[in-house]
Write an enzyme that holds these catalytic residues in place. Structure first.
Site, PDB file in Angstrom:
ATOM      1  N   VAL A 276     -32.002 -22.577   5.836  1.00 58.03           N
ATOM      2  CA  VAL A 276     -31.511 -22.933   7.176  1.00 58.03           C
ATOM      3  C   VAL A 276     -31.806 -24.392   7.513  1.00 58.03           C
ATOM      4  O   VAL A 276     -32.613 -25.051   6.866  1.00 58.03           O
ATOM      5  CB  VAL A 276     -32.109 -21.994   8.244  1.00 58.03           C
ATOM      6  CG1 VAL A 276     -31.721 -20.552   7.960  1.00 58.03           C
ATOM      7  CG2 VAL A 276     -33.636 -22.114   8.289  1.00 58.03           C
ATOM      8  N   GLU A 277     -31.148 -24.879   8.561  1.00 57.26           N
ATOM      9  CA  GLU A 277     -31.273 -26.262   9.058  1.00 57.26           C
ATOM     10  C   GLU A 277     -31.044 -27.283   7.949  1.00 57.26           C
ATOM     11  O   GLU A 277     -31.754 -28.273   7.826  1.00 57.26           O
ATOM     12  CB  GLU A 277     -32.645 -26.476   9.725  1.00 57.26           C
ATOM     13  CG  GLU A 277     -32.781 -25.737  11.038  1.00 57.26           C
ATOM     14  CD  GLU A 277     -34.014 -26.144  11.823  1.00 57.26           C
ATOM     15  OE1 GLU A 277     -34.645 -27.157  11.470  1.00 57.26           O
ATOM     16  OE2 GLU A 277     -34.348 -25.450  12.796  1.00 57.26           O
ATOM     17  N   GLY A 278     -30.025 -27.054   7.158  1.00 52.30           N
ATOM     18  CA  GLY A 278     -29.696 -27.929   6.037  1.00 52.30           C
ATOM     19  C   GLY A 278     -30.297 -27.376   4.763  1.00 52.30           C
ATOM     20  O   GLY A 278     -31.503 -27.486   4.545  1.00 52.30           O
TER      21      GLY A 278
END
Length: 809
Positions: A497-499
């Site tokens: 997640v988040e990149g």
């Protein structure tokens, strides 16, 4: 002979001035003096002066240099470099640079690093951690949460709302807590040591989401309506960005909003008809307000002369007709509220856009600016907190658990992974402290946030695997007393997640770092994209020749560092850490030199040579990680007992820097250039090694022995000693085991028999019968046996109980 001396003087002068990064005019003046001296000594003649004039005059006369050098090179540069898209430009413009820029430029200012203030908690923040955070940790039953109800209990949910856990970033004037980034990090670290579900639930609303977007960009009306309600827990927010067609490539979202007129709540208004299909959205199943990213279009020009206005962010109440929420994903048995959401022909007024209609098309800028802060806090802090708790737990378990008549922690095979866990825990806490400290100083460190997110989540995954290997069967048998399995299962979530980490390492860390941290590249790019030709040439000329001097300087610095072992470089301390600073400066110069050469040789292809850019990013990353450790050591008072942890962390980071440089040279497309660079950087070959076996032993021993250094390593985690906290039980049993060892030895000597170190209750009976120990010592043996058996025990279930779970799910 005189000419040899003059040439040596010329070389030495060139090297010295390059090393010191003196200006072109200073360089020219110094060589003019040297040429005059050569003429006086009769070693420099007319031809040499003519050559010097041909080179020096065009470089030093601005109009000539710009017309015949800078202008043609600018034209070539514009052809070679691809046109920067608006989203790329916004991503680069987002955030700020901080100490990572020092590390990128070849000559870090270590005094600047240590002059940054040490982050500290306010009295209010400390009271919150010792009060509500401690209380909610005591309320948690992670097995009940993850296995039995797949959610936090209603009591925990209400406690979080009542105590404003979702309002840590909201300003006090709107009823929030307005905690520092450092405080948020310490809170999340403590929560995640107890439950990943709990930490994720608290972390996400305080990261990228409606709260942050409203505070930064919302209209006054939006702020006054939503922020007090979010602070009181009356609204549950989520933010929907990812879609089936746009994951890591978030800029490619297909979700749309079309500006049109339609009736809304009985009145015709100018608004947007929205259609979306999102997934992986944390808190979406229970959200009452949905932050939505979509591409806004204005085909009828009701708002703008443009048709495609770009990515836009809006706040949508989830009760509006056409919105679908409620279904859940089930991410790797870590059941925090996460799921899809869809919207079909959902009409809302334009003032639902965050910031109002004036911010239409500004959503991508909002997102990347907010992400540059949030990404440095939530996932790095969750990872650090988990590993700190695991480090203490695994150290304690390794001393308590015995095989082959000794604690398993004394086996060298166990010491190696145990040392990795300890070193990583020290480093990860150092990185979160330094990074959140930067945020509290007003920075929005986009490069640092990417470094912290990638490396700390990767170290978390490696550490939980090491912990599982050490625990063996204890780790793989799930149940209420297993404190590793959910973290092991859920580790890939943080990686994704988040990149996604592959993307973050391959493209973001160095892609943003090279442009933002380099002193001249961004200026060159901006000049190349400037439509004002005169200004473009002036800016490009200044950046180009600054860049050339910078590059030459880093070659000179790399040569000097390589052939002297960096031993003559300045260091802020003359102790065991001195050479660490010198080696970090050496690798900083290597990074700066390799970056310039890679950009020169590969040009725009460097963006596609992801493995080379990833390794360049690895150098920058490990320089930052090591710097954070050195700052932590100094901020903690340079405690000698902490030295093994510091040494392990920094030596491992230096080794990784060397390996990244070596891999770049092994795989650089131009083999002759790679060979030349190897001679400059590694004239005697690679020499750094991973932390030694002796250092591993010191770190492993530290984790197994109660001490002030061990307490500092686990500072802030939930270690309260009560019957419901397995980590408190581990700590108590570790101390009891150590206290029992001399008592056990007394009994063995008294009965003249070497007993196995278990059934300590029976050992107590034998000791009392032999009149070898006191009643108090016997009670300690009995208590310790109860704790020891509880620690090494694994859960088991009735077969029908497991079958029922399968049936229910």
């Amino acid at each position: 002979m005189d000419i040899c001396i003059w040439l040596l003087a010329a070389f030495s002068l060139s090297w010295f001035m390059s090393y010191k990064r003196l200006s072109l005019s200073s360089f020219t003046l110094a060589f003019t003096v040297l040429m005059a001296l050569g003429t006086f000594l009769n070693v420099i003649g007319f031809v040499s002066w003519l050559l010097f004039a041909v080179i020096a005059l065009p470089l030093n006369i601005d109009s000539v240099r710009k017309q015949f050098i800078s202008m043609p090179l600018l034209s070539l540069y514009q052809k070679i470099m691809p046109q920067m898209s608006e989203t790329e430009q916004q991503a680069i413009d987002a955030g700020t640079t901080w100490f990572e820029a020092e590390l990128f430029r070849g000559n870090p200012d270590w005094k600047k690093l240590h002059n940054y203030p040490q982050p500290r908690l306010s009295a209010e923040e400390e009271a919150f951690i010792n009060g509500p955070v401690e209380q909610v940790c005591a309320m948690m039953n992670d097995w009940h949460t993850t296995h039995e109800i797949a959610d936090l209990s209603p009591e925990v949910w209400q406690f979080l709302k009542d105590n404003q856990f979702f309002a840590m970033i909201i300003k006090k004037k709107f009823g929030g807590l307005e905690f520092s980034a450092y405080a948020q990090s310490r809170i999340l670290q403590k929560l995640t040591g107890v439950s990943t579900v709990l930490a994720s639930t608290v972390g996400v609303p305080n990261s990228l989401g409606p709260g942050e977007l409203l505070q930064e960009y919302g209209t006054q009306a939006q702020q006054e309506h939503y922020l007090p309600r979010l602070a009181r827990g009356e609204e549950i927010p989520c933010f929907a960005l990812t879609s089936p067609e746009a994951g890591s490539d978030a800029g490619a979202i297909p979700d749309t909003g079309v500006i049109c007129r339609q009736t809304f709540e009985g009145e015709e208004v100018l608004g947007m008809k929205l259609n979306w299909d999102k997934r992986y959205i944390t808190l979406a199943p229970i959200a009452t307000v949905l932050g939505l990213a979509f591409k806004l279009q204005d085909p009828e020009h009701l708002l703008s002369q443009e048709v495609d206005l770009g990515i836009t962010c809006a706040l949508i109440p989830t009760h509006i007709e056409g919105i679908t929420i409620g279904r859940r994903h089930f991410p790797l048995n870590v059941p925090f509220q996460n799921g899809p959401t869809q919207g079909k022909d959902v009409f809302v007024p334009l003032d639902y856009i965050v910031g109002g209609s004036d911010m239409a098309g500004q959503g991508w800028r909002m997102l990347v600016e907010c992400l540059s802060v949030g990404r440095a806090i939530t996932l790095p802090s969750n990872s650090a907190g988990g590993v700190k708790t695991i480090a203490l737990a695994t150290g304690a378990y390794s001393r308590i658990r015995r095989q082959f008549k000794i604690p398993i922690g004394k086996m060298e095979g166990i010491e190696e992974p145990l040392a990795r866990i300890g070193g990583n825990a020290y480093l990860m806490d150092a990185v979160t402290t330094m990074s959140t400290g930067a945020i509290d100083l007003g920075e929005k460190p986009s490069v640092i946030s990417a470094i912290a997110k990638y490396h700390l989540t990767e170290k978390m995954r490696a550490s939980i695997i090491d912990a599982m290997d050490i625990h063996g069967g204890k780790g793989i048998c799930m149940g209420p007393t297993n404190y590793l399995a959910r973290g092991y299962q859920g580790a890939p979530i943080a990686i994704t997640v988040e990149g996604a980490n592959i993307l973050t390492r391959s493209l973001i860390i160095y892609g943003q770092g090279a442009i933002r941290c380099h002193p001249y590249v961004l200026a060159e790019l901006q000049a190349a994209n400037n439509n004002d030709e005169t200004q473009a040439i002036n800016d490009f000329d200044h950046a180009l020749f600054g860049h050339i001097g910078f590059s030459v300087s880093n070659i000179a610095r790399s040569l000097w560092c390589s052939f002297t072992g960096a031993r003559f470089l300045a260091s802020p301390f003359n102790d065991e850490t001195q050479h660490y600073y010198q080696l970090l400066t050496r690798f900083s110069a290597n990074l700066a030199m390799l970056s310039d050469i890679a950009m020169l040789v590969l040009g725009a292809d460097l963006k596609r040579k992801e493995r080379i850019s990833a390794r360049l990013g690895d150098i920058l990353s490990h320089l930052y990680l090591a710097s954070a450790c050195l700052k932590r050591f100094n901020d903690d008072g340079r405690q000698q007992d902490d030295l093994p942890l510091l040494q392990w962390s920094v030596e491992n980071a230096l080794y990784e820097c060397q390996q990244a440089v070596d891999a770049i040279l092994n795989n650089f497309p131009n083999k002759w250039l790679a060979y030349t660079l190897r001679v400059i950087i590694f004239p005697l070959g690679t020499w750094l090694t991973k932390p030694s076996d002796s250092l591993d032993h010191q770190v492993a021993k530290l984790l197994q022995t109660p001490s002030a250094a061990r307490n500092r390593l686990g500072h802030g985690q939930y270690l309260t000693r009560n019957s419901d906290n397995v980590f408190g039980l581990l700590e108590q049993t570790l101390e009891d085991i150590i206290a029992c060892e001399p008592i056990f030895t007394k009994v063995c000597l008294a009965i003249d028999k070497k007993l196995p170190f278990y059934h300590l209750d029976k050992v107590a009976e034998l000791g009392l019968a032999a009149d070898a120990i006191s009643e108090q010592e016997a009670q300690l043996l009995i208590k310790t046996e109860q704790g020891r058996k509880a620690i090494i025990a694994v859960d088991d279930f009735d077969a029908t109980e497991l079958a029922a779970q399968v049936k229910n799910h």
